[in-house]
Write a protein that holds these residues in place. Structure first.
Motif, PDB file in Angstrom:
ATOM      1  N   LEU A 206       0.831  -1.204   0.000  1.00 22.93           N
ATOM      2  CA  LEU A 206       0.000   0.000   0.000  1.00 22.93           C
ATOM      3  C   LEU A 206       0.865   1.254   0.000  1.00 22.93           C
ATOM      4  CD1 LEU A 206      -2.778  -1.047   2.552  1.00 22.93           C
ATOM      5  CD2 LEU A 206      -2.943  -0.982   0.066  1.00 22.93           C
ATOM      6  N   THR A 207       1.937   1.209   0.786  1.00 21.68           N
ATOM      7  CA  THR A 207       2.847   2.358   0.830  1.00 21.68           C
ATOM      8  C   THR A 207       3.522   2.571  -0.512  1.00 21.68           C
ATOM      9  OG1 THR A 207       3.240   1.945   3.187  1.00 21.68           O
ATOM     10  CG2 THR A 207       4.812   3.355   2.039  1.00 21.68           C
ATOM     11  N   GLN A 208       3.926   1.480  -1.154  1.00 24.57           N
ATOM     12  CA  GLN A 208       4.594   1.596  -2.449  1.00 24.57           C
ATOM     13  C   GLN A 208       3.675   2.210  -3.496  1.00 24.57           C
ATOM     14  OE1 GLN A 208       6.060  -2.272  -3.493  1.00 24.57           O
ATOM     15  NE2 GLN A 208       7.571  -2.326  -1.849  1.00 24.57           N
ATOM     16  N   VAL A 209       2.401   1.833  -3.489  1.00 20.46           N
ATOM     17  CA  VAL A 209       1.464   2.388  -4.472  1.00 20.46           C
ATOM     18  C   VAL A 209       1.323   3.893  -4.278  1.00 20.46           C
ATOM     19  CG1 VAL A 209      -0.934   2.389  -5.253  1.00 20.46           C
ATOM     20  CG2 VAL A 209       0.202   0.229  -4.735  1.00 20.46           C
ATOM     21  N   ARG A 210       1.100   4.306  -3.036  1.00 20.65           N
ATOM     22  CA  ARG A 210       0.907   5.740  -2.780  1.00 20.65           C
ATOM     23  C   ARG A 210       2.193   6.520  -3.042  1.00 20.65           C
ATOM     24  NH1 ARG A 210      -3.307   8.431  -0.977  1.00 20.65           N
ATOM     25  NH2 ARG A 210      -4.399   6.456  -0.678  1.00 20.65           N
ATOM     26  N   VAL A 211       3.336   5.960  -2.639  1.00 18.90           N
ATOM     27  CA  VAL A 211       4.610   6.634  -2.887  1.00 18.90           C
ATOM     28  C   VAL A 211       4.873   6.727  -4.390  1.00 18.90           C
ATOM     29  CG1 VAL A 211       7.112   6.390  -2.646  1.00 18.90           C
ATOM     30  CG2 VAL A 211       5.646   6.083  -0.655  1.00 18.90           C
ATOM     31  N   ALA A 212       4.533   5.668  -5.145  1.00 15.44           N
ATOM     32  CA  ALA A 212       4.751   5.691  -6.591  1.00 15.44           C
ATOM     33  C   ALA A 212       3.922   6.791  -7.252  1.00 15.44           C
ATOM     34  CB  ALA A 212       4.398   4.330  -7.194  1.00 15.44           C
ATOM     35  N   VAL A 213       2.671   6.960  -6.809  1.00 15.90           N
ATOM     36  CA  VAL A 213       1.830   8.011  -7.378  1.00 15.90           C
ATOM     37  C   VAL A 213       2.384   9.391  -7.034  1.00 15.90           C
ATOM     38  CG1 VAL A 213      -0.477   9.051  -7.337  1.00 15.90           C
ATOM     39  CG2 VAL A 213      -0.228   6.560  -7.383  1.00 15.90           C
ATOM     40  N   GLU A 214       2.778   9.584  -5.771  1.00 16.95           N
ATOM     41  CA  GLU A 214       3.315  10.881  -5.364  1.00 16.95           C
ATOM     42  C   GLU A 214       4.649  11.177  -6.055  1.00 16.95           C
ATOM     43  OE1 GLU A 214       1.733  13.118  -3.602  1.00 16.95           O
ATOM     44  OE2 GLU A 214       0.032  11.742  -3.483  1.00 16.95           O
TER      45      GLU A 214
END
Length: 633
Positions: free
Chosen positions: A395-403
């Protein structure tokens, strides 16, 4: 008595033969045998041949589609994962045979060099010896040569149960290997995105960088000469030399950074080291906006990520292991059926059938049930905690990737703005240069800074492509479409994969309404300038648009009209302006912008050309925005 002596002699002969065999075997001791240089060379040659064998040669510039296809077809890491999957599939097939009963067959031949004879004692005798110990009567029931054959069928309930769960574990290992393969494919796509576009930037700017490096070094020599001749103050000369050297170092580091991308791309495609190849310098595709449905992407990541799917299969393996351990505590009933033959002629029956059944049960092992149950429970808890920790990381990777993608888009905008500003500064410095040393040095320094900005812009674009690929990678979407025809050419294979990726992105990322319209092709018209200068301005303007990936064509319906106005001389100077008007494909004006400046009383053609370049560079963003907004009108 002679017979007994004869038997003793044979025993001594047999002992001597056995001793000689022992000495021979002892002499056959294995000593360490190190690998020779010749063996190493043979292994290296064989490996090199296998690594690069059966690959399509490179005849033309490599497109992105071909680069992706080559990476997925020839990459060694992916080959390894495919072999691991095939190996696990083979182990799964072997495990299926463990559930079958045992059917053992055997055949043998025996030979004795003397008779197997014996005599018996009378069990009813009080002394327990033969009736006449002085003259015992020896008897034998085995011939000197004997043959036997056996076929035995054995079935164990416990072995069947353990084999069943072992087969299920092996089948889940095959699925885990498939998820690892998917992960490698996703990583390859992300790496190819980054390396390919950095390689494109390096190839485009390599020639300019080489030419500019020669000019900078020549400027350094002129500066040192001017300093030695006293034409410019030493402090000023050293200051310019320092600036030029810093520019050269920055230019070299930028080029090295981008040049390495070509080596990385070659490694991904598994191209033979040293092979000279080029990439196709196509127009950069428009970057898509950051997806808005982050929560949906997070939920999809929890379903699609290969790492989490591996954890699901590991839970199955743990459950199967628990059942195997419980089975080992139960009684083990088994059945036996056999067919035997013996060539012993003294037997009443030389062939017979055997059948039997038995139950084995290790009673002491039953006391380990409580410890076994506790261990299994702790293993389940460990699996759950590991999966939850991995889910949080996903979940963290997805949000970090978008940001991160949003930040790279901002960095790309800044890089574009810096590039445009440095282009204008370079144009002004080029127009203002004269015979003075300072002006020439300033022009070269400005040109170097502009090229560095262009390098930085390409790096920012490649970083944005890589960041967008990380979003795709972090969600865990499948890269290779189902039912892929493996007989396609590399270009067609890459096109099919890219189409599948674009379709997945379109269906799961931002909606089409928020995507920017494709920039249309437009034509450029110059007005208010005489014919000779008109052509020069046209060439220069189109060159600027080409560098900014804005396609122009003489017969395009969308238009950019540039009109120059020169006012009268006022106090020795002359106000001037360019009016930039943008028209859609229907001939309707959709926007305009005026760029004004003050020129000398009698500006030269070079000054007017620089003035036109400055007007375009200052308004590239405005022209792009208007064309993009009215692309579908």
């Amino acid at each position: 008595m002679p017979n007994k002596l004869k038997n003793n002699t044979k025993q001594w002969l047999n002992l001597a033969v056995v001793s000689m065999l022992g000495i021979v075997v002892a002499g056959c001791v294995i000593t360490p045998d190190p690998v020779t240089s010749r063996d190493v060379r043979s292994r290296v040659q064989a490996d090199q041949f296998k690594i690069y064998a059966a690959q399509d040669p490179v005849f033309a510039p490599i497109t992105f589609n071909e680069a992706l296809a080559r990476s997925l077809k020839y990459n060694l890491d992916l080959r390894l994962k495919l072999m691991e999957k095939a190996h696990n599939r083979g182990l799964s097939e072997v495990a299926n045979f463990e559930m079958l009963p045992d059917l053992m067959t055997s055949a043998g031949y025996t030979h004795r060099n003397n008779v197997s004879g014996s005599y018996s004692y009378d069990i009813d005798s009080a002394t327990g010896v033969a009736t006449d110990p002085a003259t015992p009567s020896y008897t034998g029931s085995e011939p000197g040569d004997n043959r036997n054959m056996t076929a035995e069928f054995t079935w164990s309930a416990l072995d069947f149960g353990i084999g069943y769960y072992s087969s299920k574990q092996a089948a889940n290992e095959v699925l885990i290997a498939e998820e690892r393969r998917r992960r490698v494919v996703q990583n390859i796509l992300s790496d190819v995105r980054s390396a390919y576009w950095r390689a494109v930037g390096a190839q485009r700017l390599a020639r300019q960088a080489d030419q500019l490096t020669v000019q900078v070094r020549a400027a350094l020599e002129r500066s040192r000469t001017a300093e030695a001749q006293g034409l410019i103050p030493p402090k000023e000369a050293l200051s310019y030399q320092r600036m030029l050297l810093d520019a050269v170092n920055l230019l070299a580091s930028r080029r090295t950074e981008l040049d390495l991308a070509k080596r990385e791309l070659a490694a991904l495609m598994n191209i033979t080291p040293g092979t000279d190849f080029s990439v196709d310098e196509v127009d950069e595709p428009e970057l898509k906006p950051a997806p808005l449905n982050v929560a949906e992407l997070e939920e999809m990541a929890l379903r699609y990520r290969p790492e989490l799917r591996q954890e699901d299969y590991k839970v199955r393996i743990t459950a199967a292991e628990a059942r195997k351990q419980i089975l080992s505590l139960l009684p083990n009933p088994s059945l036996l059926f056999g067919l035997e033959y013996d060539s012993n002629k003294y037997l009443f029956n030389d062939n017979w059938l055997t059948a039997g059944a038995k139950v084995n049960w290790n009673l002491f092992k039953a006391f380990s049930y409580k410890s076994m149950q506790d261990t299994q429970q702790r293993q389940v808890e460990v699996d759950n905690v590991r999966r939850m920790a991995l889910s949080m990381a996903v979940l963290t990777q997805v949000r970090v990737a978008v940001e991160r993608y949003k930040l790279t888009l901002q960095e790309l905008d800044v890089a574009n703005e810096s590039f445009l500003v440095d282009q204008r500064m370079s144009a002004f410095a080029h127009a203002a240069r004269g015979s003075q040393m300072n002006a020439k040095l300033e022009a070269i320094r400005a040109k170097t800074r502009a090229l560095n900005s262009e390098f930085k812009r390409y790096s920012a674009y490649a970083a944005a492509q890589s960041a967008f690929g990380r979003i795709f990678n972090s969600v865990g979407f499948e890269v290779i479409p189902p039912k892929l025809d493996k007989k396609l050419t590399l270009e067609d294979l890459g096109a099919v994969i890219v189409q599948h990726i674009n379709r997945v992105e379109k269906n799961n990322f931002a909606h089409a309404s928020v995507l920017p319209a494709k920039l249309p092709t437009f034509s450029v018209h110059i007005e208010g300038v005489d014919a000779p200068l008109n052509g020069q301005i046209m060439d220069s303007v189109q060159s600027i648009f080409d560098r900014n990936r804005m396609p122009s064509k003489a017969d395009a319906k969308h238009q950019l009209r540039m009109t120059m106005n020169l006012d009268g001389i006022q106090k020795g100077v002359r106000p001037a302006s360019w009016l930039l008007s943008v028209y859609n494909d229907k001939g309707e004006k959709v926007g305009e912008k005026r760029y004004a400046s003050t020129l000398t009383a009698n500006p030269s053609n070079r000054t007017l050309l620089t003035f036109a370049e400055s007007a375009i560079i200052a308004n590239v963003g405005m022209v792009r925005g208007l064309l993009q907004t009215h692309a579908g009108e």
